[in-house]
Design a protein around this motif. Structure first.
Motif, PDB file in Angstrom:
ATOM      1  N   ARG A  82       0.877  -1.181   0.000  1.00 37.11           N
ATOM      2  CA  ARG A  82       0.000   0.000   0.000  1.00 37.11           C
ATOM      3  C   ARG A  82       0.904   1.217   0.000  1.00 37.11           C
ATOM      4  N   TRP A  83       0.711   2.107  -0.961  1.00 33.77           N
ATOM      5  CA  TRP A  83       1.640   3.203  -1.147  1.00 33.77           C
ATOM      6  C   TRP A  83       0.925   4.525  -1.384  1.00 33.77           C
ATOM      7  N   SER A  84       1.665   5.609  -1.167  1.00 33.70           N
ATOM      8  CA  SER A  84       1.221   6.939  -1.564  1.00 33.70           C
ATOM      9  C   SER A  84       2.291   7.532  -2.458  1.00 33.70           C
ATOM     10  N   TRP A  85       1.890   8.476  -3.298  1.00 33.95           N
ATOM     11  CA  TRP A  85       2.767   8.999  -4.348  1.00 33.95           C
ATOM     12  C   TRP A  85       2.553  10.496  -4.471  1.00 33.95           C
ATOM     13  N   THR A  86       3.642  11.236  -4.604  1.00 28.81           N
ATOM     14  CA  THR A  86       3.583  12.675  -4.827  1.00 28.81           C
ATOM     15  C   THR A  86       4.512  13.031  -5.979  1.00 28.81           C
ATOM     16  N   LYS A 104       1.407  20.132  -8.630  1.00 29.11           N
ATOM     17  CA  LYS A 104       1.686  19.048  -7.702  1.00 29.11           C
ATOM     18  C   LYS A 104       0.524  18.059  -7.747  1.00 29.11           C
ATOM     19  N   VAL A 105       0.855  16.795  -7.889  1.00 25.41           N
ATOM     20  CA  VAL A 105      -0.152  15.745  -8.010  1.00 25.41           C
ATOM     21  C   VAL A 105       0.092  14.714  -6.911  1.00 25.41           C
ATOM     22  N   GLU A 106      -0.984  14.251  -6.305  1.00 26.08           N
ATOM     23  CA  GLU A 106      -0.881  13.243  -5.249  1.00 26.08           C
ATOM     24  C   GLU A 106      -1.871  12.110  -5.527  1.00 26.08           C
ATOM     25  N   MET A 107      -1.500  10.917  -5.112  1.00 22.77           N
ATOM     26  CA  MET A 107      -2.412   9.774  -5.245  1.00 22.77           C
ATOM     27  C   MET A 107      -2.007   8.677  -4.277  1.00 22.77           C
ATOM     28  N   THR A 108      -2.886   7.724  -4.129  1.00 23.79           N
ATOM     29  CA  THR A 108      -2.615   6.533  -3.329  1.00 23.79           C
ATOM     30  C   THR A 108      -2.946   5.304  -4.163  1.00 23.79           C
ATOM     31  N   GLY A 109      -2.400   4.162  -3.773  1.00 26.86           N
ATOM     32  CA  GLY A 109      -2.677   2.942  -4.518  1.00 26.86           C
ATOM     33  C   GLY A 109      -2.241   1.696  -3.775  1.00 26.86           C
ATOM     34  N   VAL A 110      -2.580   0.570  -4.354  1.00 26.02           N
ATOM     35  CA  VAL A 110      -2.183  -0.742  -3.839  1.00 26.02           C
ATOM     36  C   VAL A 110      -1.684  -1.568  -5.021  1.00 26.02           C
ATOM     37  N   THR A 111      -0.566  -2.224  -4.839  1.00 23.55           N
ATOM     38  CA  THR A 111      -0.018  -3.096  -5.875  1.00 23.55           C
ATOM     39  C   THR A 111       0.230  -4.476  -5.284  1.00 23.55           C
ATOM     40  N   ILE A 112      -0.127  -5.495  -6.040  1.00 21.51           N
ATOM     41  CA  ILE A 112       0.140  -6.882  -5.646  1.00 21.51           C
ATOM     42  C   ILE A 112       1.110  -7.476  -6.653  1.00 21.51           C
ATOM     43  N   PHE A 113       2.202  -8.014  -6.140  1.00 24.67           N
ATOM     44  CA  PHE A 113       3.197  -8.662  -6.988  1.00 24.67           C
ATOM     45  C   PHE A 113       3.213 -10.162  -6.719  1.00 24.67           C
ATOM     46  N   VAL A 146      -8.395   8.478 -11.637  1.00 26.83           N
ATOM     47  CA  VAL A 146      -9.371   9.540 -11.867  1.00 26.83           C
ATOM     48  C   VAL A 146      -8.930  10.828 -11.160  1.00 26.83           C
ATOM     49  N   SER A 147      -8.458  10.689  -9.922  1.00 26.50           N
ATOM     50  CA  SER A 147      -7.978  11.851  -9.178  1.00 26.50           C
ATOM     51  C   SER A 147      -6.783  12.496  -9.865  1.00 26.50           C
ATOM     52  N   VAL A 148      -5.864  11.680 -10.391  1.00 26.02           N
ATOM     53  CA  VAL A 148      -4.692  12.219 -11.080  1.00 26.02           C
ATOM     54  C   VAL A 148      -5.127  13.013 -12.309  1.00 26.02           C
ATOM     55  N   MET A 149      -6.044  12.454 -13.094  1.00 25.58           N
ATOM     56  CA  MET A 149      -6.514  13.155 -14.282  1.00 25.58           C
ATOM     57  C   MET A 149      -7.189  14.476 -13.903  1.00 25.58           C
ATOM     58  N   ARG A 150      -7.919  14.462 -12.818  1.00 26.21           N
ATOM     59  CA  ARG A 150      -8.602  15.686 -12.371  1.00 26.21           C
ATOM     60  C   ARG A 150      -7.587  16.738 -11.920  1.00 26.21           C
TER      61      ARG A 150
END
Length: 230
Positions: free
Chosen positions: A173-177, A193-202, A219-223
Motif C-alpha cells: 500500500r503506497w502513496s505517491w507525490t 503538484k499531483v498526489e495519489m494513493t494505490g495498492v499493488t500486488i506482486f 481519476v484523481s490524477v486526471m482531475r
C-alpha cells in the motif's frame, strides 16, 4: 522481540498429529497468542516432524502455554510420539522476508534509480496489469517503458505505507507525490503538484517478480492535471 518455538519429534501418526493441531486451533480461537505456525515432515525421514510456532514475544508465548487447552494438547502430542518431543526456544534477532525486501527496493528505485535494477528483480517475461490501461504490459522491457514515461512526466516519490506477504505474493500500500514537469499522456508540463494513493500486488516466481497488479486513483490524477472535469 519476536519469539519462535521449534518442536521436534518422531511419530508414524502424522495425520493424527495434524488433526490434533486443528483441534487446538479451534478450541483456542480468540485466546491463543501464536501469530504463525508451520508443521513439516523431514523429506529424508517422514516420521521426523518439526513444528515452528511464532509469537510476538516470549511473554506472549508464556500466555499461550498457560491456556488449559495447550497443556492438554501437549500431553496428547506426547502420546502420539515415540518419545517426548524436544523444544528449542529462540529470540529472533533477524527476520528477513526476501520478497518484501525486493518490493521495498523496487519502490525506492522507481523514481530515479538505474533501470538496470530491474534486471535483478523483475522476470524477463513479466506481466503488468494496470487499472488505467486496456490489456497487459508484457516483459521487463515493457515495464521499463512505463517507468520511463512516468519519469519523463513527473519528478516523483513513493512512500510505502505497508507491506504484506502471503506465499509467493506481496501486497504494498503506497502513496505517491509528483510535480508535473514534462509531457505526460500528451499533456505538456503544468508544474502542478499531483498526489495519489494505490495498492499493488506482486507475484513472485523463482525469486523474481513475475506479475503485478496496480490499483491507483487514476481519476484523481486526471482531475488534478486538468484532464478530467467532474
Amino acid at each position: 522481540m519476536t519469539f519462535v518455538q521449534i518442536i521436534e519429534g518422531r511419530t508414524d501418526r502424522v495425520d493424527e498429529l495434524d488433526r490434533l493441531m486443528d483441534s487446538w486451533a479451534e478450541q483456542t480461537r480468540g485466546r491463543r497468542t501464536a501469530n504463525h505456525a508451520v508443521v513439516g515432515t523431514d523429506r529424508a525421514d517422514a516420521r521426523h516432524f518439526v513444528e515452528i510456532v511464532e509469537f510476538a514475544s516470549y511473554e506472549e508465548a508464556m500466555r499461550n502455554s498457560a491456556l488449559p487447552e495447550t497443556d492438554r494438547i501437549f500431553h496428547e502430542m506426547v502420546a502420539l510420539c515415540d518419545e517426548p518431543p524436544t523444544f528449542t526456544d529462540l529470540d529472533v534477532v533477524r527476520d528477513e522476508q526476501m520478497n518484501k525486501r525486493t518490493v521495498g527496493r523496487l519502490f525506492e528505485g522507481l523514481p530515479a534509480g538505474s533501470m538496470d535494477m530491474l534486471d535483478g528483480m523483475v522476470a524477463a517475461d513479466y506481466r503488468d496489469h494496470d487499472i488505467a490501461k486496456d490489456g497487459v504490459t508484457e516483459g521487463r522491457d515493457g515495464l521499463r517503458q512505463v517507468v520511463t514515461a512516468w519519469r519523463t512526466g513527473f519528478d516523483f516519490a513513493f512512500t510505502v505505507e505497508s507491506l504484506l506477504a502471503d506465499g509467493d505474493e506481496v501486497a504494498v500500500r503506497w502513496s505517491w507525490t509528483g510535480m508535473h514537469q514534462g509531457e505526460f499522456m500528451g499533456l505538456p508540463a503544468t508544474d502542478k503538484k499531483v498526489e495519489m494513493t494505490g495498492v499493488t500486488i506482486f507475484r513472485f516466481q523463482d525469486g523474481m517478480i513475475q506479475e503485478g497488479w496496480w490499483q491507483w486513483d487514476n481519476v484523481s490524477v486526471m482531475r488534478q492535471l486538468g484532464l478530467l472535469r467532474l
